[in-house]
Design an enzyme around this catalytic site. Structure first.
Site, PDB file in Angstrom:
ATOM      1  N   ASP A 199      -5.402  -9.997   5.541  1.00 14.33           N
ATOM      2  CA  ASP A 199      -4.380 -11.121   5.894  1.00 14.33           C
ATOM      3  C   ASP A 199      -3.198 -10.951   5.268  1.00 14.33           C
ATOM      4  O   ASP A 199      -2.772 -10.040   4.348  1.00 14.33           O
ATOM      5  CB  ASP A 199      -5.073 -12.300   5.278  1.00 14.33           C
ATOM      6  CG  ASP A 199      -4.482 -13.790   5.837  1.00 14.33           C
ATOM      7  OD1 ASP A 199      -3.569 -13.666   6.518  1.00 14.33           O
ATOM      8  OD2 ASP A 199      -5.362 -14.602   5.919  1.00 14.33           O
TER       9      ASP A 199
HETATM   10  C1  BGC Z   1      -3.148 -16.522   8.011  1.00  7.21           C
HETATM   11  C2  BGC Z   1      -3.671 -15.772   9.078  1.00  7.21           C
HETATM   12  C3  BGC Z   1      -2.574 -15.408   9.856  1.00  7.21           C
HETATM   13  C4  BGC Z   1      -1.512 -14.706   9.263  1.00  7.21           C
HETATM   14  C5  BGC Z   1      -0.104 -14.426  10.310  1.00  7.21           C
HETATM   15  C6  BGC Z   1      -1.800 -15.939   7.237  1.00  7.21           C
HETATM   16  O1  BGC Z   1      -1.168 -16.649   6.480  1.00  7.21           O
HETATM   17  O2  BGC Z   1      -4.095 -16.755   6.993  1.00  7.21           O
HETATM   18  O3  BGC Z   1      -4.575 -16.787   9.699  1.00  7.21           O
HETATM   19  O4  BGC Z   1      -2.947 -14.847  11.049  1.00  7.21           O
HETATM   20  O5  BGC Z   1      -0.877 -15.452   8.289  1.00  7.21           O
HETATM   21  O6  BGC Z   1       0.421 -15.438  10.630  1.00  7.21           O
END
Ligand code: BGC
Length: 709
Positions: free
Chosen positions: A266
């Protein structure tokens, strides 16, 4: 003339021969003159991967293991290209309710789609979002979210499908199948990610049995369905960051489940070290190199990370790039698919099937235009497109139909007046009381719940804001035909005001066509058929505790309907619940054989009949209980469901299947799955608490096995 023809025929042949000659020449590389198998689309994927990997320097390999930059380019997150070897890099983009780039179709959120209990429909949604992603130039879609909803106050509840592992798995698999017709799907967030405020640090602690039986089965199903990518979660599990968890990534995901795709972290705070994630099995740090860039190179050179770990990580990346045609420059979809009429029509179909009719006193709904001449629509939210939070799952649609616009569009000759306030004056209340019916639109917004970026995170309270609760009570106090349209991404407690209302619709965050679906349901053009994919408790006392500020949280074995069933609580609305404008009768439950081998499949038949006046859909639900288990198990668990559409008077036989292997429990003493050879209860009905049909069957020839199912 003849000569011309001969020349015309000869030229293409010559050109072809020349092309083949050139291709053959370029087919030998600088390094050793070997054939460049990796460039040959007809060669087996694994041969191409090994060939490519074998040509990469350590620096080139490590370069593949992180994103390119913090900010997204054109809303796409990139991983580096390698021109020398023709590696194009990934172009990743969110997300779960639609393409999070430019303008796109805003579908109802995941929780709404969970309420459809319709995997076939979800597959079409996945396909549509996948196509829009491809049209925008993306090749990895950061969706679906299949984190199990442990508590309704989780801020990102809206992104997932609900509280039940079986249902989550079916919906997640459907999305993946559809999306992966166009792009790589990245199922997220692995694992136990269901508290937002402390998401970067919290440790969700669970014993191995809880982990295996409650929090992971749905991820495993998406792996079995061929998902190309898994995103590790920000949080820790039992003290270890998910991106560093060898247990989660290598032992379970790779070795037990056989996942051969790649794991990416993540974003930004999802990686906290260099050596640990590299040894655990993480392939890509997103969105940029903090730990898996130069620091990783140094760690390999210092002997802290073996090059074989780098090879394993990069092999996974290359495999997916080649398998999905990304390496070979698979063309993207035409941009005309973005927010196309087909996709917006699909969003409408989903919104219709997602709306759950929670309450309908004395047939208040559908509104009968011959008896209801005037309607007061009340509330600020009535005239807002409330599509969900503004975090990574946000979608900007080209238009959005508000509830008010939808009500107006479907009201026929009924006069509609909007009171655009949540604090009506005495004069307003006078007029609202004088209308033939009042529709109050209230619910949660981005201010109450969502991804913790600029806005809120976890919910402070289980119910509506006080002002809205007061609004409903005041309106219902004046108008006996008060209908509440609720919006939000999760369960909402309603106790302080529910009894005064005539009807309640749960519309969720219903997507760009949501207003039309609401209007159709209110006026009876659409018969509601959604079912709750989560428990609506009467109060938080009926739920396991929720801590949004702790460093460590215990995730116990029971939550949701499993918890209320075990505690013998009476929830306000149970899991699987939803009313209709018609009625259904279930009968003739039959199991194919009363004894099922431990590696076999139980087949169950049941007749469902529409006994009411209009066509409608019912969701037949099958639950299994464990009366003789030697370990603690839920009172019953959902093990099958099927949505059926029936004309008035129509009857159909529905067949449901349960894999005996799915009934296994995780035996902590042997560290293996065990299917008990014993009696099982089987219930079939229309919610987790409305189960009129019951049977018993036995599993015979028990077996312990390393893998479930
Ligand atoms: C989120 C993810 C997301 C990623 C990219 C993160 O903060 O938890 O779900 O895909 O950002 O935007």
């Amino acid at each position: 003339m003849r000569l011309d023809l001969a020349a015309a025929l000869a030229w293409p042949c010559l050109t072809l021969a020349l092309a083949l000659l050139l291709a053959a020449c370029s087919d030998s590389s600088d390094d050793g003159g070997s054939r460049e198998i990796f460039r040959d689309p007809s060669a087996p994927v694994e041969d191409r991967v090994e060939d490519l990997l074998g040509r990469m320097s350590l620096e080139e390999k490590v370069e593949q293991m992180h994103g390119l930059q913090l900010g997204s380019v054109d809303d796409l997150y990139l991983t580096p290209a390698n021109e020398r070897l023709g590696i194009p890099g990934f172009r990743m983009v969110d997300g779960p309710r639609g393409l999070r780039a430019g303008q796109a179709t805003a579908f109802p959120v995941g929780m709404a789609r969970g309420a459809t209990f319709d995997p076939e429909l979800e597959e079409r949604v996945g396909r549509a979002i996948g196509a829009e992603t491809s049209a925008h130039g993306g090749n990895v879609l950061l969706a679906p979210v299949v984190n199990l909803l442990r508590h309704p106050r989780w801020g990102r509840a809206q992104e997932t499908y609900g509280e039940d592992p079986h249902h989550l798995g079916e919906m997640g698999v459907a999305f993946v199948r559809g999306a992966q017709e166009h792009v790589v799907a990245s199922v997220k967030h692995f694992a136990l990610n269901s508290i937002e405020n402390v998401r970067f640090s919290v440790s969700a602690n669970a014993d191995e049995r809880t982990l295996r039986e409650v929090y992971l089965p749905h991820f495993r199903k998406t792996v079995e369905a061929g998902v190309g990518s898994v995103m590790s979660a920000y949080n820790r599990v039992n003290g270890t960051y998910c991106s560093e968890s060898r247990h989660l990534l290598t032992d379970i995901l790779f070795d037990e489940w056989g996942f051969d795709g790649f794991v990416e972290s993540d974003w930004v705070f999802g990686v906290n070290d260099t050596v640990a994630p590299a040894l655990a099995g993480l392939s890509i740090e997103m969105p940029m190199a903090r730990f898996l860039g130069p620091k990783l190179l140094a760690a390999v050179e210092a002997g802290e990370v073996p090059e074989s770990a780098i090879d394993a990580a990069v092999r996974r990346i290359l495999r997916i790039m080649i398998r999905f045609g990304i390496y070979d420059g698979r063309p993207g979809q035409d941009s005309a698919v973005i927010a196309s009429p087909e996709h917006t029509a699909l969003a409408l179909e989903v919104a219709r099937k997602a709306i759950v009719l929670l309450r309908n006193q004395a047939g208040t709904l559908p509104l009968d235009a011959s008896r209801v001449g005037s309607i007061a629509v009340v509330g600020v939210l009535a005239d807002q497109a409330n599509l969900g939070d503004h975090g990574s799952s946000r979608v900007v649609p080209p238009y959005a139909v508000t509830p008010l616009a939808g009500i107006r569009a479907h009201a026929g000759g009924v006069s509609v007046e909007h009171f655009a306030t949540d604090t009506p004056s005495p004069e307003d209340l006078e007029r609202i009381g004088a209308a033939d019916a009042a529709i109050v639109v209230v619910g949660l917004t981005d201010d109450d719940e969502g991804e913790n970026l600029v806005s809120h995170g976890d919910r402070d309270r289980p119910g509506l804001r006080e002002e809205q609760e007061r609004l409903v009570s005041e309106v219902a106090g004046r108008n006996p035909r008060t209908i509440v349209v609720l919006e939000g991404g999760s369960a909402i407690t309603l106790e302080s005001w529910i009894d005064s209302t005539a009807a309640i619709l749960m519309a969720w965050y219903p997507g760009l066509e949501g207003g039309n679906a609401i209007g159709e349901v209110l006026f009876g053009e659409t018969v509601p058929s959604g079912k709750l994919p989560l428990t609506f408790a009467r109060s938080e006392d009926q739920l396991p505790p929720f801590f949004a500020d702790r460093d460590e949280v215990e995730y116990g074995y029971l939550h949701g309907y499993r918890f209320v069933d075990r505690m013998a609580h009476e929830p306000r609305f149970p899991f699987g619940f939803g009313l209709s404008y018609t009625s259904f009768a279930l009968s003739g439950l039959a199991v194919e054989t009363a004894e099922v081998p431990a590696d076999g499949t139980l087949r169950v038949r049941v007749d469902v009949e529409n006994t009411g006046p209009v066509a409608g859909d019912e969701v037949v639900q099958l639950y299994v209980g464990y009366p003789e288990s030697r370990v603690e198990r839920p009172v019953r668990e959902l093990r099958g469901f099927r949505r059926v559409g029936l004309a008035p008077g129509e009857r159909r036989t529905v067949t449901l299947e349960v894999l005996a292997g799915d009934l296994a429990f995780w035996d902590e003493s042997t560290e293996a799955w065990e299917v008990e050879a014993t009696a099982y209860d089987l219930w079939v009905g229309t919610s987790s608490r409305d189960l009129p049909l019951r049977e018993r069957f036995r599993v015979v020839g028990a077996q312990a096995s390393a893998g479930q199912g």
